[in-house]
Design a protein around this motif. Sequence first.
Motif, mmCIF file in Angstrom:
data_model
loop_
_atom_site.group_PDB
_atom_site.id
_atom_site.type_symbol
_atom_site.label_atom_id
_atom_site.label_comp_id
_atom_site.label_asym_id
_atom_site.label_seq_id
_atom_site.Cartn_x
_atom_site.Cartn_y
_atom_site.Cartn_z
ATOM 1 N N TYR A 394 0.699 -1.190 -0.050
ATOM 2 C CA TYR A 394 -0.117 -0.147 0.020
ATOM 3 C C TYR A 394 0.874 1.257 0.014
ATOM 4 O O TYR A 394 1.937 1.392 0.892
ATOM 5 C CB TYR A 394 -0.870 0.071 1.207
ATOM 6 C CG TYR A 394 -2.157 -0.788 1.154
ATOM 7 C CD1 TYR A 394 -3.425 -0.573 0.780
ATOM 8 C CD2 TYR A 394 -2.039 -2.182 1.453
ATOM 9 C CE1 TYR A 394 -4.583 -1.234 0.581
ATOM 10 C CE2 TYR A 394 -3.278 -3.170 1.318
ATOM 11 C CZ TYR A 394 -4.273 -2.451 0.959
ATOM 12 O OH TYR A 394 -5.414 -3.272 0.773
ATOM 13 N N LEU A 395 0.490 2.295 -1.026
ATOM 14 C CA LEU A 395 1.499 3.580 -0.979
ATOM 15 C C LEU A 395 0.819 4.447 -0.125
ATOM 16 O O LEU A 395 -0.223 4.956 0.245
ATOM 17 C CB LEU A 395 1.532 4.075 -2.521
ATOM 18 C CG LEU A 395 2.355 5.145 -2.628
ATOM 19 C CD1 LEU A 395 3.721 4.822 -2.547
ATOM 20 C CD2 LEU A 395 1.975 5.706 -4.013
ATOM 21 N N PHE A 396 1.756 5.052 0.795
ATOM 22 C CA PHE A 396 1.361 6.163 1.508
ATOM 23 C C PHE A 396 2.390 7.399 1.085
ATOM 24 O O PHE A 396 3.535 7.506 0.975
ATOM 25 C CB PHE A 396 1.682 6.154 2.905
ATOM 26 C CG PHE A 396 0.866 4.946 3.669
ATOM 27 C CD1 PHE A 396 -0.008 5.359 4.356
ATOM 28 C CD2 PHE A 396 1.141 3.633 3.280
ATOM 29 C CE1 PHE A 396 -1.162 4.191 5.002
ATOM 30 C CE2 PHE A 396 0.368 2.595 3.846
ATOM 31 C CZ PHE A 396 -0.850 2.827 4.736
ATOM 32 N N ILE A 397 1.643 8.487 0.572
ATOM 33 C CA ILE A 397 1.966 9.695 0.126
ATOM 34 C C ILE A 397 2.512 10.516 1.303
ATOM 35 O O ILE A 397 1.791 10.663 2.272
ATOM 36 C CB ILE A 397 1.282 10.545 -1.024
ATOM 37 C CG1 ILE A 397 0.711 9.335 -2.029
ATOM 38 C CG2 ILE A 397 2.214 11.828 -1.325
ATOM 39 C CD1 ILE A 397 1.870 8.913 -2.701
ATOM 40 N N ARG A 398 4.017 10.862 1.335
ATOM 41 C CA ARG A 398 4.437 11.675 2.687
ATOM 42 C C ARG A 398 4.254 13.296 2.188
ATOM 43 O O ARG A 398 3.630 14.121 2.794
ATOM 44 C CB ARG A 398 5.788 11.502 2.976
ATOM 45 C CG ARG A 398 6.148 10.261 3.873
ATOM 46 C CD ARG A 398 5.458 10.435 4.870
ATOM 47 N NE ARG A 398 5.609 9.295 6.048
ATOM 48 C CZ ARG A 398 5.348 9.255 7.107
ATOM 49 N NH1 ARG A 398 4.064 9.996 7.351
ATOM 50 N NH2 ARG A 398 5.712 8.378 7.915
ATOM 51 N N ASP A 399 4.622 13.789 0.726
ATOM 52 C CA ASP A 399 4.731 14.715 0.604
ATOM 53 C C ASP A 399 5.277 15.001 -1.040
ATOM 54 O O ASP A 399 5.684 14.066 -1.499
ATOM 55 C CB ASP A 399 5.722 15.988 1.436
ATOM 56 C CG ASP A 399 4.992 17.167 1.720
ATOM 57 O OD1 ASP A 399 3.918 17.622 1.025
ATOM 58 O OD2 ASP A 399 5.060 17.523 2.825
ATOM 59 N N ARG A 400 5.179 16.494 -1.585
ATOM 60 C CA ARG A 400 5.686 16.750 -2.691
ATOM 61 C C ARG A 400 7.263 16.879 -2.165
ATOM 62 O O ARG A 400 7.423 17.375 -1.330
ATOM 63 C CB ARG A 400 5.264 17.629 -3.583
ATOM 64 C CG ARG A 400 4.163 17.423 -4.104
ATOM 65 C CD ARG A 400 3.996 16.784 -5.407
ATOM 66 N NE ARG A 400 4.679 17.384 -6.401
ATOM 67 C CZ ARG A 400 5.263 16.639 -7.654
ATOM 68 N NH1 ARG A 400 5.161 15.453 -7.768
ATOM 69 N NH2 ARG A 400 5.978 17.540 -8.386
#
Length: 512
Positions: A394-400
């Motif tokens: 599962y992908l978790f986006i932290r930030d740009r």
Amino acid sequence: MPSRIEYVTMYERLRDVSLNAPSSTALVFDGICYEYNFLYDRVRQATAYLWHNLKLRKGSRVVLAWGNTPEFCELFFAALALGVVVIPFCTKLKREEGLALANRIEADVVFYDADVQDWLVDSLAVRHIALGEWRRTELPSAENGEVVEVAPDDPAVIMFTSGTTGLPKGAVITHRNLMSAVTAYADVLGLTAQDKTILAVPIYHITGLSALLCFFVHVGGTIHLHRKFSAPDVLAAIRDHGITFLHGSPTVFILLCQAAGKAALGAFPSLRSIACGAGHLNEGVISELTQFFPHAAIHTIYGLTETTSPGTIFRGDVRGSDKLGSSGQPVPGLAVAIRDDSGRDLPAGQAGAIWLKGDMVINGYWQNPEAQSQCFSDGWFHTGDIGFLDAERYLFIRDRSKDMINRGGEKIYSIEIENLVSTIPGVIEVAVVPTPSALYGEEPLALIVAEEPRTVSAEDILAFLRPRIAHYKLPVRLVFVRGFPRTHNDKLNKAKIKQNLTEYLASYGIAE
């Protein structure tokens, strides 16, 4: 419904849907229903006109600036049949920036709307055709329609990014990219010909074009085409026409929740599926969506123009899941890698740069070797985003990467703070950006859009955050504002805020 890629072009898929279900409704626009056989006939007539009258051939380029109209749809599919490359054009652009982009493209024909962008007649093109002129034109017979042999890796679309950090980049989307994207959506979301959606986001952006128009034609569903987004109109359409699926950005769903106001719980029973991409869907918005649309599963999506829309999709309902905050798992055919600054793969749970590879990922940018070398390597695309994969991928986006705040060497991910603040009652939207610090270099500043009359204070927000995040992550300042600047596809434009934070705050009478 095909479960794998069986077609080279979306034109071929439209043809087969029209043969198998000719009387099914493809489009609804201004109260008029367009059946699939009628749409297909119009597309065939358009191919004849493009071929015989305009002399367009495989590889020709056309600017298509007709916005959310049936004519956009018919011309788009006709161009795909001929191998003509479509450049969907933003109808929000003003003369100077619009002509600069149009002249870079050097199209063979510019299809424009004189009521919106009459200045496009000054662009470099062999021919300019206004929407009104097209509507008055008697098109040739569908029997004279042309189709040419198109290869999967031939370009179909050049989609320009919004260009918030420089000149817009033209993502070259092939027929393989487009078919892979819609097939992935079909495999994961499981929609059918019985489903109905609303296309009210811009059709010239990747969500409107790929995730709605092409996807719904692929499954043979019905598209209620709206000229522009209006939250009350969308809610009325859901209620009156039995809409089953919505796809939009976080901004779209924030506006829908605001417009729903005090609607009775379960007032929109037909809506059973919500997909949200083009930005992080925070927990506060998810909670509000649950209140107004309790029957609809919420699917968070991570995707980009460069992935022709889908990258990862949360297959189940994100609400109540122990994966809340995730953007789901990779769609079929997509590989995701998390890498450090040296390009080495990182283990599960460790954050790094997100790289993608697969049939829906473009091969490069149009006439932009610098961006090409920066973003593509050995078939992999460097997204510029930071995130991690857990043990179940599962992908978790932290930030740009450009939005990460570096406080004296300590990394602060703005999304983490925004997600928490969004859950506080009275907060509508939040943006966390860096503010200069003589001691640490930069520290977080939180900009808050609150309900009116305001029922939440800066001290309320800090009191909520203190037991939940490390002290160094706390915003050194909270500023209440009326709204945020947006990109052309309605994403919150942090680049514009950060470009001149002093000027932005001064516009609200606030000294930095």
